[in-house]
Design an enzyme around this catalytic site. Structure first.
Site, PDB file in Angstrom:
ATOM      1  N   HIS A  91       0.850  -1.200   0.000  1.00 22.51           N
ATOM      2  CA  HIS A  91       0.000   0.000   0.000  1.00 22.51           C
ATOM      3  C   HIS A  91       0.886   1.252   0.000  1.00 22.51           C
ATOM      4  O   HIS A  91       1.952   1.270   0.624  1.00 22.51           O
ATOM      5  CB  HIS A  91      -0.911  -0.011   1.228  1.00 22.51           C
ATOM      6  CG  HIS A  91      -1.979   1.026   1.150  1.00 22.51           C
ATOM      7  ND1 HIS A  91      -1.734   2.343   1.451  1.00 22.51           N
ATOM      8  CD2 HIS A  91      -3.269   0.951   0.763  1.00 22.51           C
ATOM      9  CE1 HIS A  91      -2.848   3.039   1.260  1.00 22.51           C
ATOM     10  NE2 HIS A  91      -3.798   2.215   0.846  1.00 22.51           N
ATOM     11  N   GLU A 163      -4.053   1.903  -7.277  1.00 27.18           N
ATOM     12  CA  GLU A 163      -4.423   2.990  -6.373  1.00 27.18           C
ATOM     13  C   GLU A 163      -3.592   4.234  -6.697  1.00 27.18           C
ATOM     14  O   GLU A 163      -2.462   4.380  -6.195  1.00 27.18           O
ATOM     15  CB  GLU A 163      -4.176   2.579  -4.919  1.00 27.18           C
ATOM     16  CG  GLU A 163      -5.074   1.451  -4.451  1.00 27.18           C
ATOM     17  CD  GLU A 163      -5.460   1.623  -2.988  1.00 27.18           C
ATOM     18  OE1 GLU A 163      -6.646   1.519  -2.689  1.00 27.18           O
ATOM     19  OE2 GLU A 163      -4.575   1.882  -2.157  1.00 27.18           O
TER      20      GLU A 163
HETATM   21  P1  PGA Z   1      -9.590   5.948   0.208  1.00 31.17           P
HETATM   22  O1  PGA Z   1      -8.405   4.920   0.497  1.00 31.17           O
HETATM   23  O2  PGA Z   1     -10.770   5.140  -0.273  1.00 31.17           O
HETATM   24  O3  PGA Z   1      -9.873   6.605   1.530  1.00 31.17           O
HETATM   25  O4  PGA Z   1      -9.094   6.883  -0.824  1.00 31.17           O
HETATM   26  C1  PGA Z   1      -8.139   3.834  -0.345  1.00 31.17           C
HETATM   27  C2  PGA Z   1      -6.884   3.155   0.101  1.00 31.17           C
HETATM   28  O5  PGA Z   1      -5.941   3.843   0.530  1.00 31.17           O
HETATM   29  O6  PGA Z   1      -6.795   1.920   0.047  1.00 31.17           O
END
Ligand code: PGA
Length: 252
Positions: A91, A163
């Site tokens: 992440h 992401e």
């Molecule tokens: P968010 O986070 O939905 O708050 O943007 C997603 C993540 O970091 O996995």
């Protein structure tokens, strides 16, 4: 049609009573679904959440790459396997705050697979790299470390999450990642796997979108043929919002 995965990343949020209340509210009001709905609470609540859920699946937010030994503070994949089936790895917050690099993350992915966990392996670029036109390069580099560290059969079991850091709900001066931009990233990931590994793996691997997914935009990503689900941060901490997202995953 592939089962979609709707995964909640609670990050470092909730106290135990809140974790139980949140997961109970989701569990009790969840529609019957063919999709896989996963919650990833902090490590310390894995057991409590596991004992509360029936329909939901459970995941952790990280793990170490060794099975056991003198690694103070770390949690191993085989320890996690006693509680859950999924683990989020790579992440952007771990890359940023824990300085995790691609090599370490690739080792974690491999170790998780060996322990029988499904890694949810995150890739994505920040705004600076995007504006420099380096998004594709960053995604390719992040992927390559994992692609060449696992077998094609193992790769099929990995869930990849795109992401874009610039779109996360907590990023300062964030921007929306619209469906078209998100779709491009998924296509790139499949193209890389297609060229470097095989068309079969590229078709089978699941790809999630994550970055400010909320009830208002969930359909864009859940309805996209380029994606197999979503990874939800902030909105997964509100039962009502997360339930709404789960419902939008039906029949898309
Ligand atoms: P968010 O986070 O939905 O708050 O943007 C997603 C993540 O970091 O996995």
């Amino acid at each position: 049609m592939k089962k979609k995965i709707i995964c909640a990343n609670w990050k470092m949020n909730t106290l135990k009573s809140e974790a139980i209340a949140l997961v109970s509210a989701i569990e009790e009001n969840m529609p019957a679904t063919q999709n896989e709905v996963v919650v990833c609470p902090p490590f310390v609540y894995l057991e409590a959440v596991k004992n509360t859920i029936k329909k939901l699946k459970l995941g952790a937010q990280d793990c170490y790459f060794e099975e056991k030994g003198a690694f103070t503070g770390e949690v191993s994949p085989i320890q996690l396997k006693e509680y859950c089936n999924y683990v989020i790895l790579g992440h952007s917050e771990r890359r940023k705050y824990q300085n995790e690099g691609d090599e370490i993350i690739a080792k974690k992915v491999k170790a998780s697979l060996l322990a029988g966990l499904t890694p949810i392996f995150c890739v994505g670029e920040d705004l600076e790299k995007r504006e420099e036109g380096l998004s594709d390069e960053i995604i390719t580099e992040q992927l390559d470390h994992v692609l060449f560290n696992v077998s094609p059969e193992e790769l099929k079991k990995i869930v990849i999450a795109y992401e874009p850091i610039w779109a996360l709900s907590t990023t300062e001066n964030r921007k929306d990642c619209d469906k078209e931009t998100a779709d491009e990233a998924s296509k790139l990931i499949r193209k890389i796997i297609n060229e470097k590994i095989s068309p079969e793996v590229s078709r089978e691997v699941k790809i999630l979108y994550g970055g400010n997914v909320k009830p208002e935009n969930a359909k864009d990503y859940l309805g996209s043929k380029e994606y197999d689900g979503v990874l939800v941060g902030g909105a997964s901490l509100k039962a009502e919002d997360f339930l709404d997202i789960i419902k939008q995953g039906e029949g898309v």
